[in-house]
Design an enzyme around this catalytic site. Sequence first.
Site, PDB file in Angstrom:
ATOM      1  N   TRP A 162       2.425  -9.155  -0.613  1.00 21.23           N
ATOM      2  CA  TRP A 162       3.801  -8.931  -1.045  1.00 21.23           C
ATOM      3  C   TRP A 162       4.782  -9.962  -0.464  1.00 21.23           C
ATOM      4  O   TRP A 162       5.692 -10.435  -1.126  1.00 21.23           O
ATOM      5  CB  TRP A 162       4.210  -7.524  -0.578  1.00 21.23           C
ATOM      6  CG  TRP A 162       5.562  -7.045  -0.964  1.00 21.23           C
ATOM      7  CD1 TRP A 162       6.284  -7.387  -2.052  1.00 21.23           C
ATOM      8  CD2 TRP A 162       6.341  -6.083  -0.241  1.00 21.23           C
ATOM      9  NE1 TRP A 162       7.463  -6.684  -2.067  1.00 21.23           N
ATOM     10  CE2 TRP A 162       7.521  -5.886  -0.965  1.00 21.23           C
ATOM     11  CE3 TRP A 162       6.134  -5.359   0.934  1.00 21.23           C
ATOM     12  CZ2 TRP A 162       8.518  -4.998  -0.540  1.00 21.23           C
ATOM     13  CZ3 TRP A 162       7.106  -4.486   1.346  1.00 21.23           C
ATOM     14  CH2 TRP A 162       8.299  -4.311   0.622  1.00 21.23           C
ATOM     15  N   ARG A 163       4.567 -10.308   0.819  1.00 23.67           N
ATOM     16  CA  ARG A 163       5.560 -11.128   1.523  1.00 23.67           C
ATOM     17  C   ARG A 163       5.189 -12.608   1.581  1.00 23.67           C
ATOM     18  O   ARG A 163       5.886 -13.383   2.247  1.00 23.67           O
ATOM     19  CB  ARG A 163       5.739 -10.594   2.961  1.00 23.67           C
ATOM     20  CG  ARG A 163       6.182  -9.131   3.019  1.00 23.67           C
ATOM     21  CD  ARG A 163       6.222  -8.600   4.445  1.00 23.67           C
ATOM     22  NE  ARG A 163       6.421  -7.157   4.498  1.00 23.67           N
ATOM     23  CZ  ARG A 163       7.622  -6.551   4.531  1.00 23.67           C
ATOM     24  NH1 ARG A 163       8.725  -7.261   4.519  1.00 23.67           N
ATOM     25  NH2 ARG A 163       7.702  -5.234   4.579  1.00 23.67           N
ATOM     26  N   TYR A 168       5.348  -9.044  -7.378  1.00 23.49           N
ATOM     27  CA  TYR A 168       5.656  -9.590  -6.046  1.00 23.49           C
ATOM     28  C   TYR A 168       6.196 -11.015  -6.199  1.00 23.49           C
ATOM     29  O   TYR A 168       5.502 -11.913  -6.682  1.00 23.49           O
ATOM     30  CB  TYR A 168       4.423  -9.574  -5.132  1.00 23.49           C
ATOM     31  CG  TYR A 168       3.979  -8.175  -4.726  1.00 23.49           C
ATOM     32  CD1 TYR A 168       4.787  -7.053  -4.926  1.00 23.49           C
ATOM     33  CD2 TYR A 168       2.747  -7.970  -4.127  1.00 23.49           C
ATOM     34  CE1 TYR A 168       4.385  -5.789  -4.554  1.00 23.49           C
ATOM     35  CE2 TYR A 168       2.336  -6.694  -3.740  1.00 23.49           C
ATOM     36  CZ  TYR A 168       3.162  -5.610  -3.970  1.00 23.49           C
ATOM     37  OH  TYR A 168       2.751  -4.356  -3.588  1.00 23.49           O
ATOM     38  N   HIS A 191       1.104   0.546 -10.837  1.00 21.74           N
ATOM     39  CA  HIS A 191       1.936   0.405  -9.640  1.00 21.74           C
ATOM     40  C   HIS A 191       2.795   1.628  -9.316  1.00 21.74           C
ATOM     41  O   HIS A 191       2.865   2.074  -8.187  1.00 21.74           O
ATOM     42  CB  HIS A 191       2.815  -0.838  -9.821  1.00 21.74           C
ATOM     43  CG  HIS A 191       3.276  -1.459  -8.545  1.00 21.74           C
ATOM     44  ND1 HIS A 191       3.593  -2.795  -8.449  1.00 21.74           N
ATOM     45  CD2 HIS A 191       3.478  -0.954  -7.314  1.00 21.74           C
ATOM     46  CE1 HIS A 191       3.976  -3.056  -7.214  1.00 21.74           C
ATOM     47  NE2 HIS A 191       3.920  -1.956  -6.503  1.00 21.74           N
ATOM     48  N   ARG A 192       3.498   2.125 -10.319  1.00 20.51           N
ATOM     49  CA  ARG A 192       4.346   3.319 -10.120  1.00 20.51           C
ATOM     50  C   ARG A 192       4.295   4.142 -11.400  1.00 20.51           C
ATOM     51  O   ARG A 192       4.329   3.576 -12.490  1.00 20.51           O
ATOM     52  CB  ARG A 192       5.798   2.941  -9.820  1.00 20.51           C
ATOM     53  CG  ARG A 192       5.979   2.446  -8.409  1.00 20.51           C
ATOM     54  CD  ARG A 192       7.435   2.367  -7.988  1.00 20.51           C
ATOM     55  NE  ARG A 192       7.510   1.962  -6.594  1.00 20.51           N
ATOM     56  CZ  ARG A 192       7.470   2.795  -5.570  1.00 20.51           C
ATOM     57  NH1 ARG A 192       7.407   4.094  -5.773  1.00 20.51           N
ATOM     58  NH2 ARG A 192       7.513   2.344  -4.327  1.00 20.51           N
ATOM     59  N   SER A 205       2.689  -0.438   3.693  1.00 23.16           N
ATOM     60  CA  SER A 205       3.612  -0.399   4.851  1.00 23.16           C
ATOM     61  C   SER A 205       3.035   0.448   5.992  1.00 23.16           C
ATOM     62  O   SER A 205       3.706   1.368   6.481  1.00 23.16           O
ATOM     63  CB  SER A 205       4.995   0.105   4.451  1.00 23.16           C
ATOM     64  OG  SER A 205       5.685  -0.837   3.659  1.00 23.16           O
ATOM     65  N   GLY A 210       0.713  -6.391   6.204  1.00 20.69           N
ATOM     66  CA  GLY A 210       1.649  -7.204   5.432  1.00 20.69           C
ATOM     67  C   GLY A 210       2.287  -8.367   6.174  1.00 20.69           C
ATOM     68  O   GLY A 210       3.092  -9.092   5.592  1.00 20.69           O
TER      69      GLY A 210
HETATM   70  N1  LIG Z   1       2.183   0.035  -3.952  1.00 19.18           N
HETATM   71  C1  LIG Z   1       3.386  -0.135  -3.513  1.00 19.18           C
HETATM   72  O1  LIG Z   1       4.359   0.440  -4.050  1.00 19.18           O
HETATM   73  C2  LIG Z   1       3.626  -1.046  -2.332  1.00 19.18           C
HETATM   74  C3  LIG Z   1       4.900  -1.128  -1.735  1.00 19.18           C
HETATM   75  C4  LIG Z   1       5.062  -1.988  -0.642  1.00 19.18           C
HETATM   76  C5  LIG Z   1       3.983  -2.719  -0.164  1.00 19.18           C
HETATM   77  N2  LIG Z   1       2.755  -2.637  -0.782  1.00 19.18           N
HETATM   78  C6  LIG Z   1       1.573  -3.393  -0.285  1.00 19.18           C
HETATM   79  O2  LIG Z   1       1.412  -3.119   1.096  1.00 19.18           O
HETATM   80  C7  LIG Z   1       1.361  -4.332   1.830  1.00 19.18           C
HETATM   81  C8  LIG Z   1       1.878  -4.106   3.214  1.00 19.18           C
HETATM   82  O3  LIG Z   1       3.248  -3.655   3.195  1.00 19.18           O
HETATM   83  P1  LIG Z   1       4.226  -4.144   4.348  1.00 19.18           P
HETATM   84  O4  LIG Z   1       4.337  -5.629   4.339  1.00 19.18           O
HETATM   85  O5  LIG Z   1       5.471  -3.372   4.252  1.00 19.18           O
HETATM   86  O6  LIG Z   1       3.354  -3.693   5.616  1.00 19.18           O
HETATM   87  P2  LIG Z   1       3.586  -3.605   7.168  1.00 19.18           P
HETATM   88  O7  LIG Z   1       2.360  -4.206   7.779  1.00 19.18           O
HETATM   89  O8  LIG Z   1       3.988  -2.219   7.505  1.00 19.18           O
HETATM   90  O9  LIG Z   1       4.852  -4.511   7.504  1.00 19.18           O
HETATM   91  C9  LIG Z   1       4.789  -5.909   7.581  1.00 19.18           C
HETATM   92  C10 LIG Z   1       6.133  -6.379   8.093  1.00 19.18           C
HETATM   93  O10 LIG Z   1       6.270  -5.988   9.452  1.00 19.18           O
HETATM   94  C11 LIG Z   1       6.665  -7.085  10.238  1.00 19.18           C
HETATM   95  N3  LIG Z   1       6.186  -6.929  11.632  1.00 19.18           N
HETATM   96  C12 LIG Z   1       6.973  -6.795  12.696  1.00 19.18           C
HETATM   97  N4  LIG Z   1       6.259  -6.673  13.830  1.00 19.18           N
HETATM   98  C13 LIG Z   1       4.997  -6.733  13.469  1.00 19.18           C
HETATM   99  C14 LIG Z   1       3.803  -6.681  14.224  1.00 19.18           C
HETATM  100  N5  LIG Z   1       3.789  -6.568  15.549  1.00 19.18           N
HETATM  101  N6  LIG Z   1       2.653  -6.752  13.546  1.00 19.18           N
HETATM  102  C15 LIG Z   1       2.665  -6.862  12.209  1.00 19.18           C
HETATM  103  N7  LIG Z   1       3.776  -6.933  11.443  1.00 19.18           N
HETATM  104  C16 LIG Z   1       4.949  -6.866  12.072  1.00 19.18           C
HETATM  105  C17 LIG Z   1       6.075  -8.278   9.506  1.00 19.18           C
HETATM  106  O11 LIG Z   1       6.798  -9.431   9.876  1.00 19.18           O
HETATM  107  P3  LIG Z   1       6.040 -10.851  10.053  1.00 19.18           P
HETATM  108  O12 LIG Z   1       5.543 -11.223   8.703  1.00 19.18           O
HETATM  109  O13 LIG Z   1       7.105 -11.727  10.586  1.00 19.18           O
HETATM  110  O14 LIG Z   1       4.922 -10.626  11.028  1.00 19.18           O
HETATM  111  C18 LIG Z   1       6.293  -7.892   8.057  1.00 19.18           C
HETATM  112  O15 LIG Z   1       7.620  -8.205   7.659  1.00 19.18           O
HETATM  113  C19 LIG Z   1       2.152  -5.317   0.953  1.00 19.18           C
HETATM  114  O16 LIG Z   1       1.834  -6.657   1.220  1.00 19.18           O
HETATM  115  C20 LIG Z   1       1.722  -4.902  -0.413  1.00 19.18           C
HETATM  116  O17 LIG Z   1       0.453  -5.485  -0.706  1.00 19.18           O
HETATM  117  C21 LIG Z   1       2.570  -1.807  -1.853  1.00 19.18           C
END
Ligand SMILES: NC(=O)c1ccc[n+]([C@@H]2O[C@H](COP(=O)([O-])OP(=O)(O)OC[C@H]3O[C@@H](n4cnc5c(N)ncnc54)[C@H](OP(=O)(O)O)[C@@H]3O)[C@@H](O)[C@H]2O)c1
Length: 314
Positions: free
Chosen positions: A21-22, A61, A135-136, A217, A278
Amino acid sequence: MQTIALGVSPLRSSRLAYGCWRVGGTWNPADVTPANRAAGRRAIIAAAEAGYTLFDNADIYCGGEAERIFGEALKEVSGLREGILIATKGGIRTGSDPCPGAPPRYDFSAQHILRACEASLERMGVETIDLYMLHRPDFLADPEEVARAFSELKAAGKVRYFGVSNFRPTLLTALQAACPMPLVAHQVEISLAKLEAFTDGTLDQCLIERLTPLAWSPLAAGLLGQGAGELLPSQKGYRPERFLPVVDEVARDRDATRTSVALAWLLKHPGKILPIIGSVRPERIREAAQAVELELTREEWYRLLIAARGEPLP
Ligand SMILES: NC(=O)c1ccc[n+]([C@@H]2O[C@H](COP(=O)([O-])OP(=O)(O)OC[C@H]3O[C@@H](n4cnc5c(N)ncnc54)[C@H](OP(=O)(O)O)[C@@H]3O)[C@@H](O)[C@H]2O)c1
């Protein structure tokens, strides 16, 4: 990294998935710079090198750029495609698609599913998607029509297995009843800051139907780490500071990090929750993999649950 089966399929995934996603470094495709693309590719390759074998993506994304960057990483590393599972999602349409004034919406018409899937294949530069998810939930979803689209994609060799994301258990049941193939995954938000899946029937249904729950997340977008990156509107009300001291105590007791404890908490569920990591920082992507080695006790697990609930169990 340890592996698990994806639902009832023969596919096996690493215990953690990597989410793309990011990887564009911004939500706006027009703002993605060559440096962003390079950083995104580095993150994906770091995940593959750290043993992640399931890569999650979606057509929306970064307006498709996340799938393109993922495709670039596949080209950069020879043999990468063969060693991993590609997951992506479709079914959300952005505003003004296909004409000015069209609202942002969901679309599970067969025509849209087929077209969206084709477009994802093309952006990633691959022949087959291993796991394609809706997705939703579309309010106008017709399970029979979705099943026809899925069958067509499978028969054409474009998709191997299917799943859903953010569904109510009842809609998943309706779709499964119409589909000739088993659905193998349900992607929902699950973390210490988002507990609904434990009580709204989602995880129970995954156990009954043997679907793999994919947790998006898992670190509450960073709130359970060193602070959030971009939060979704639904995540802005999270107050992890109430329970993070307990996470940190468990981490100290176990000589682990806060994020390892938060991920190990998900991994302990018998439904084999598969957290989707993520971060785009290679060191954090590698660090997350350590959580797989941390087995929490039932006592630690409940201590964390009670802290996250903010009230004792009934
Ligand atoms: N199906 C859906 O509706 C839906 C919705 C949202 C997401 N997703 C999927 O879920 C995946 C993960 O979501 P997410 O990115 O929100 O997950 P996450 O792993 O909860 O959060 C990642 C975010 O946390 C930050 N972060 C801060 N401290 C961290 C640490 N110590 N370790 C790791 N990360 C840290 C990261 O920043 P840095 O990058 O700077 O480390 C990044 O911005 C997405 O990539 C996507 O594939 C699906």
